[in-house]
Write an enzyme that holds these catalytic residues in place. Sequence first.
Site, mmCIF file in Angstrom:
data_model
loop_
_atom_site.group_PDB
_atom_site.id
_atom_site.type_symbol
_atom_site.label_atom_id
_atom_site.label_comp_id
_atom_site.label_asym_id
_atom_site.label_seq_id
_atom_site.Cartn_x
_atom_site.Cartn_y
_atom_site.Cartn_z
ATOM 1 N N HIS A 1 -14.077 -30.338 39.969
ATOM 2 C CA HIS A 1 -14.809 -31.650 39.789
ATOM 3 C C HIS A 1 -13.944 -32.621 38.826
ATOM 4 O O HIS A 1 -14.634 -33.764 38.741
ATOM 5 C CB HIS A 1 -16.233 -31.424 39.237
ATOM 6 C CG HIS A 1 -17.262 -30.762 40.352
ATOM 7 N ND1 HIS A 1 -17.151 -29.773 40.663
ATOM 8 C CD2 HIS A 1 -17.810 -31.519 40.822
ATOM 9 C CE1 HIS A 1 -17.949 -29.474 41.645
ATOM 10 N NE2 HIS A 1 -18.533 -30.571 41.968
ATOM 11 N N ARG B 1 3.845 -29.440 38.381
ATOM 12 C CA ARG B 1 5.062 -29.428 39.006
ATOM 13 C C ARG B 1 5.962 -28.977 37.912
ATOM 14 O O ARG B 1 6.764 -28.141 38.212
ATOM 15 C CB ARG B 1 5.671 -30.865 39.672
ATOM 16 C CG ARG B 1 7.157 -30.866 39.638
ATOM 17 C CD ARG B 1 7.181 -30.227 41.088
ATOM 18 N NE ARG B 1 7.019 -31.077 42.334
ATOM 19 C CZ ARG B 1 7.268 -30.634 43.429
ATOM 20 N NH1 ARG B 1 7.695 -29.432 43.910
ATOM 21 N NH2 ARG B 1 6.991 -31.388 44.501
ATOM 22 N N GLY C 1 -22.473 -37.173 45.927
ATOM 23 C CA GLY C 1 -21.600 -36.755 44.779
ATOM 24 C C GLY C 1 -21.126 -38.203 43.934
ATOM 25 O O GLY C 1 -21.038 -39.269 44.640
ATOM 26 N N GLY D 1 5.053 -36.093 45.798
ATOM 27 C CA GLY D 1 6.124 -35.502 46.359
ATOM 28 C C GLY D 1 6.084 -34.127 46.611
ATOM 29 O O GLY D 1 6.985 -33.352 46.563
ATOM 30 N N ALA D 2 5.062 -33.773 46.959
ATOM 31 C CA ALA D 2 4.778 -32.320 47.540
ATOM 32 C C ALA D 2 5.489 -31.973 48.825
ATOM 33 O O ALA D 2 5.753 -32.578 49.491
ATOM 34 C CB ALA D 2 2.955 -32.088 47.639
ATOM 35 N N ASP E 1 -14.165 -38.916 48.924
ATOM 36 C CA ASP E 1 -13.391 -38.362 50.056
ATOM 37 C C ASP E 1 -12.786 -39.415 51.133
ATOM 38 O O ASP E 1 -12.019 -38.976 52.011
ATOM 39 C CB ASP E 1 -14.573 -37.571 51.124
ATOM 40 C CG ASP E 1 -15.257 -36.506 50.083
ATOM 41 O OD1 ASP E 1 -14.611 -36.016 49.107
ATOM 42 O OD2 ASP E 1 -16.562 -36.201 50.376
ATOM 43 N N GLY F 1 -21.972 -41.611 50.289
ATOM 44 C CA GLY F 1 -21.128 -41.098 51.284
ATOM 45 C C GLY F 1 -21.987 -40.784 52.629
ATOM 46 O O GLY F 1 -23.085 -41.446 52.654
HETATM 47 O O1 F6P Z 1 -18.284 -35.587 48.777
HETATM 48 C C1 F6P Z 1 -17.702 -35.749 47.160
HETATM 49 C C2 F6P Z 1 -17.400 -34.154 47.004
HETATM 50 O O2 F6P Z 1 -16.701 -34.234 45.833
HETATM 51 C C3 F6P Z 1 -16.830 -33.299 47.914
HETATM 52 O O3 F6P Z 1 -15.223 -33.757 47.943
HETATM 53 C C4 F6P Z 1 -16.821 -32.043 47.696
HETATM 54 O O4 F6P Z 1 -16.690 -31.145 48.745
HETATM 55 C C5 F6P Z 1 -18.546 -32.132 47.353
HETATM 56 O O5 F6P Z 1 -18.874 -33.573 46.953
HETATM 57 C C6 F6P Z 1 -18.706 -31.361 46.057
HETATM 58 O O6 F6P Z 1 -20.233 -31.299 46.095
HETATM 59 P P1 F6P Z 1 -20.831 -30.796 44.699
HETATM 60 O O7 F6P Z 1 -20.599 -31.787 43.585
HETATM 61 O O8 F6P Z 1 -22.283 -30.906 45.113
HETATM 62 O O9 F6P Z 1 -20.476 -29.297 44.489
#
Ligand code: F6P
Length: 327
Positions: free
Chosen positions: A257, A158, A14, A189-190, A131, A105
Amino acid sequence: MKEIKTIGVLTSGGDAPGMNACIRAVTRAAIYQGWRVMGIHRGYLGLYEGDIKELTTESVSNTIKMGGTILKTARCMEFMTEDGRKQAYENVLKFGIDALIVIGGNGSLAGAQVFALEYDIPVIGIPGTIDNDLYGTKATIGYDTALNTIVECVDKIRDTASSHDRIFFIEVMGRDAGFLAQMSAIAAGAEAALIPEDNTGKDQLGEFISRGIRKSKNSSIVIVSESPKDGKGAEYYAKRVRKEYPQYDVRVSILGHLQRGGTPSSVDRILASRLGVAAIEALNEGQRNIMVGIDSNEIVYVPINRAIKMDKPIDKDLIHLLSVLSI
Ligand code: F6P
């Protein structure tokens, strides 16, 4: 060990804000060292297909502020096979690449590890993922920016939550890790964060409800980690509350995203610049098969197999902190 004259750099998995700042740092630090830099496009797919072009100091000009990755990225199935890696290695030889820098990652560094062992090529990993789930480094490139993006979104949600007296379950990314969920819950502040690491077998939602779903206000924000493993995302919890507490007005917001995009924060630009230069210096010192990371504001070297195999622990004290602050 073979003298390094040319390195290859790729981004994989990603995309994450700050990857460009890192490519820039790797490129300039390598050229400073007197090495050539080959930019490998679309991650391991570009290595497999030979989609590789030289990077110069100019090719990375004005990229420090850009989100995404100028080298593009991909999740490459071919590289998971022995034949695929063999073809990738033929391109390593064809383009005269003596060492590889992989920015990505967990999965991307796992690929780097296998390749390094199979073909005896020095590899340095740089943690690049929103992540923040790589062991041995306090932070990964992109995490800070994503956290800020989430907090900005939660602040906006919020307004609606409190105007309508609603409970919002907001789902954030993180794959199997709850760093983004936990920290954004504190920063925004959740009222609660439901994260996979809080896996003592207790019912996290039940606890939140029994603490008093609404104490000092009429609205609640619960940040939910996406948790693809057990499928307990925001919809799962919202459904439960709707069924068990029909008096509550519940909504779900999945941020998706938008968390990965945008201009990198200063924190990510600085981290990416430091790690990029550190990766080249590590190679120059003769290091191989390590990930460069950051701990107590110092650069650290972590063996790649530790970075990908060990679980990075969440700070359990922060679970308590959140429940104190959400009364
Ligand atoms: O590893 C980064 C990440 O954004 C994760 O948080 C998420 O689960 C995954 O990639 C989503 O992947 P893709 O963009 O392939 O749907």
